[in-house]
Structures are given as C-alpha cells and as structure tokens.
Design a protein around this motif. Sequence first.
Motif, short mmCIF file in Angstrom:
data_model
loop_
_atom_site.label_atom_id
_atom_site.label_comp_id
_atom_site.label_asym_id
_atom_site.label_seq_id
_atom_site.Cartn_x
_atom_site.Cartn_y
_atom_site.Cartn_z
N GLU A 135 -61.22 35.17 76.26
CA GLU A 135 -61.21 33.84 75.64
C GLU A 135 -61.58 32.76 76.67
O GLU A 135 -62.40 31.88 76.41
N MET A 136 -61.02 32.87 77.88
CA MET A 136 -61.30 31.87 78.92
C MET A 136 -62.75 31.95 79.39
O MET A 136 -63.40 30.93 79.65
N ILE A 137 -63.27 33.17 79.48
CA ILE A 137 -64.67 33.35 79.87
C ILE A 137 -65.58 32.75 78.80
O ILE A 137 -66.52 32.01 79.10
N ALA A 138 -65.24 33.03 77.52
CA ALA A 138 -66.07 32.52 76.41
C ALA A 138 -66.04 31.00 76.35
O ALA A 138 -67.02 30.36 75.95
N GLN A 139 -64.92 30.40 76.78
CA GLN A 139 -64.81 28.92 76.81
C GLN A 139 -65.55 28.33 78.01
O GLN A 139 -65.56 27.12 78.19
N GLY A 140 -66.10 29.17 78.87
CA GLY A 140 -66.87 28.70 80.03
C GLY A 140 -66.01 28.29 81.21
O GLY A 140 -66.50 27.62 82.14
N MET A 141 -64.75 28.70 81.24
CA MET A 141 -63.85 28.24 82.32
C MET A 141 -64.22 28.82 83.69
O MET A 141 -63.82 28.28 84.72
N LEU A 142 -64.98 29.92 83.70
CA LEU A 142 -65.39 30.52 84.99
C LEU A 142 -66.86 30.22 85.29
O LEU A 142 -67.36 30.60 86.35
N GLY A 143 -67.55 29.57 84.35
CA GLY A 143 -69.01 29.44 84.49
C GLY A 143 -69.65 30.81 84.25
O GLY A 143 -69.03 31.70 83.65
N GLU A 144 -70.85 30.98 84.73
CA GLU A 144 -71.54 32.27 84.56
C GLU A 144 -70.79 33.35 85.35
O GLU A 144 -70.41 33.13 86.50
N GLU A 278 -69.11 31.43 88.65
CA GLU A 278 -69.59 30.33 89.50
C GLU A 278 -68.52 29.25 89.71
O GLU A 278 -68.50 28.58 90.73
N ASN A 279 -67.59 29.12 88.74
CA ASN A 279 -66.60 28.03 88.82
C ASN A 279 -65.16 28.50 88.93
O ASN A 279 -64.24 27.67 88.87
N GLY A 280 -64.94 29.79 89.02
CA GLY A 280 -63.55 30.25 89.08
C GLY A 280 -63.47 31.76 89.09
O GLY A 280 -64.50 32.45 88.96
N ALA A 281 -62.25 32.27 89.26
CA ALA A 281 -62.05 33.73 89.28
C ALA A 281 -60.74 34.07 88.57
O ALA A 281 -59.80 33.26 88.56
N LEU A 282 -60.71 35.25 87.97
CA LEU A 282 -59.50 35.72 87.29
C LEU A 282 -59.00 37.00 87.95
O LEU A 282 -59.80 37.85 88.34
N ARG A 283 -57.70 37.12 88.07
CA ARG A 283 -57.08 38.39 88.46
C ARG A 283 -56.25 38.83 87.26
O ARG A 283 -55.32 38.12 86.84
#
Length: 359
Positions: A135-144, A278-283
């Motif tokens: 969901e967070m990826i689809a919202q663009g929270m990490l960028g590409e 490009e704008n963030g990372a998830l663990r």
Amino acid sequence: MRKLRVGLIGLGGVAEPHLEGYRQVDQIEVTAAAELVEDRRHQMTSRWGLEGYRDYEEMLERENLDLVCVLTPARTHREITERVAAAGVHVLCEKPLALSAEDATAMISSCQAAGVKLCYGASYRFLPACRKAKEMIAQGMLGEITLLIETCIGGQGFEHYRDLGERHYPLGGPGGGGMGLVDHGIHLIDLFRWFTGSDVEYVSGRGNYSGQAPVTEYLTMLFGNGAVGQLIYNEATFSSGMPAEGMFSWGWSWDIGGNLRPGGSWDPDPGSIRVHGENGALRIYHYGNKLFLSNREECQEISLLHRPMPGNFAMQMESFAERIHRDEDAEVTGFDGLAALRVLLAAYESQETRSLVAI
Ligand SMILES: NC(=O)c1ccc[n+]([C@@H]2O[C@H](COP(=O)([O-])OP(=O)(O)OC[C@H]3O[C@@H](n4cnc5c(N)ncnc54)[C@H](O)[C@@H]3O)[C@@H](O)[C@H]2O)c1
C-alpha cells in the motif's frame, strides 16, 4: 450469504495454519479432508471435527464441496488440481504451483475449461506487514523501487542439513530445504513482482537439487522497471545474527529448521525483507509483524493490522471466497504462480548454461 463448503487435501505441516486461520473466516465452513497417512488423518480430522478420507476422489464424490485447498507436495499439484477442477470445484493451490511451466499451464487450462477458479497460494501477499508495504509503495511513499533483498542464512551446519526429499521434489531436479530457493524463494519472487508492479526480465541464479549436497543459493532478478531483486540462501551453515537483532515474533513463524513456532516467542534471527526506493526504504518483518520506514526525515514504525500468521491464511481465503461470490478471478491467480515458477526455473537454466537468462 451461504457459507462455502471447503475440503482440504493433505493434512501435513501447512494444514495447521490454514485450519487455524480459517477459524477467523465467516464465509466458509471446512467440512472434510483427505490425507494418505492414517495416523495423521485420524489425529487431524478428530481435532478439527472433519469428515476424513484416504482417497480425495471419494471426498469429491461425497461431500458436495465448493472449494478445495490443495495442501500436498508440489509434485502432486497438477494431477490433484486437474481432478478437482474436473469435479467442478474451485481450487486454492499451495506454492510452488507445479514443478514445470508445462504442468502449471495445464493446471490453469483445466480450471478454465471446467469453469472453476484457481487461486495461487501466495500467502506472503496476505501478511499484514507485506500488505501495508504494498500500500505504501503504491502511494509513492518510497518513490520508484530500485532494490529488493531477502537473505535466509543459518542452520546447524552442513551435516544437519536436510532437504525436503523426493516426497516433495523428484531427486536430481530443483529442490532443497524448506527455507531454500525453491520452497521459500518462490514466495519472494512473487512478492517482489507485486511490490514493483513489474515483471522480471532477466535472471541469474543457482539453486539446490533434490537429494544433492547443498550450496549457497542465489537469484538476481532484473525487473522491467529497472529494479534489482536479490535472494541469497544457505540453510547448511550457521546464522551470523547478533542477539540484539532478535525480536519477539508477534505472529507464528517457520524457523530455518522448518519448525513452526508459536506467536509471541523469541526469534533470534527473524526473517525480514528490505525494499529500497528513491525516496525511502522499508524493513519488513513479515512474520514478526513489524514494519519500519526510513527516509530523509526519520525512521518510524508503521502500525499494522493485528492479523499476523496464521491471519494471512484467513485473509487469503476471505479474498478468494469474496471473489467466488462476486464471480471474479482470484486476487492471485494461476498466472501469478506460473510467472513465479518461470523465474525460479530460469535460475537453474542460468546455472546450467552459465548465462543471464531472459524471461
Ligand atoms: N504458504 C506457506 O507459507 C507454506 C508453508 C509450508 C508449506 N507450503 C506448501 O504446502 C504444501 C504442503 O507442504 P507441507 O509442508 O504441509 O508438506 P507435508 O509433507 O508436511 O504434508 C503434505 C501432506 O500431504 C499428504 N498427501 C500427499 N499426497 C496426498 C494425496 N494424494 N491425498 C491426500 N493426502 C496426500 C501427505 O501424506 C502429507 O501428510 C507444499 O506445496 C508446500 O510448498 C506452503
């Protein structure tokens, strides 16, 4: 809405979280199960109040089922799925979908021909930490998305390594242990496709063969969007994890020895997935049920749904039951299972031809 009548085929290890998860699902009632091993059949059917059968064809004839879960080893999936479909019953089939692209394609075709739905058991997509990450990826929270990594390295050394054996994977063919590339990595191949929203274009890799000595397995995937996915597995060494890296696992989890651990227990080496953009990372602690976001501002913990494993098996079934009621395709279809299988098998082709393999 009428409850769907569900039967299980195979009452081994994975049947436990399926059955426990299904207690949370209002749309179904599990009524029957088929299992070849008598002791196991009696133990499980009496514990769960199910009608037991040795022969699944007899179960199909007598039980008037709407849906069957195929929870047997992958080498049996094609034959069982074809027979269940021919009986006009919807199928939820565990991973890996099959052992070859030909078998997987035949399974999809037989379900289409019989007018039944085929749900591929991509249970990692239904873990709350993975769902929230998507969901967070689809919202663009990490960028590409640029990089996705999972490693699974541990065990008790070479002499304690046990592969799943020919009951699961024919000797000499792709196989290995329960936390290796074939049996576990297939989840991550699917998850990375889903996270990136992009197909794998090229593969380089190396995997274990059933009945043979283990090696370090790896799979490098180049996705259409430019991201790299990297899996590295070795179940025949020791963990290099430090005590401070352990955590209490909120949900049930499988350890590297293939043991199912209860929720709430201390996991010294919790499995995790890293997704970088490009704008963030998830663990993502997929079984631990924890998710952390790091970006320019901070590192923060993201709150998650209280449905850790086996809740993912419940959510997978809820999704499929809803699709059946609405007469729509499953959320995760046989085509997803086939796509993951093609990537996995390409790792072996790359190993044999010592080349990068196009998908
Ligand atoms: N989604 C997940 O997270 C997850 C986890 C573990 C296993 N799996 C998958 O689930 C499947 C089963 O794995 P498992 O660990 O439970 O294996 P298992 O060996 O513990 O159990 C399989 C059971 O199927 C029974 N069986 C085999 N053929 C049968 C038949 N024709 N009729 C009735 N029963 C039959 C066996 O007797 C055995 O009890 C595999 O495809 C595996 O990859 C998925």
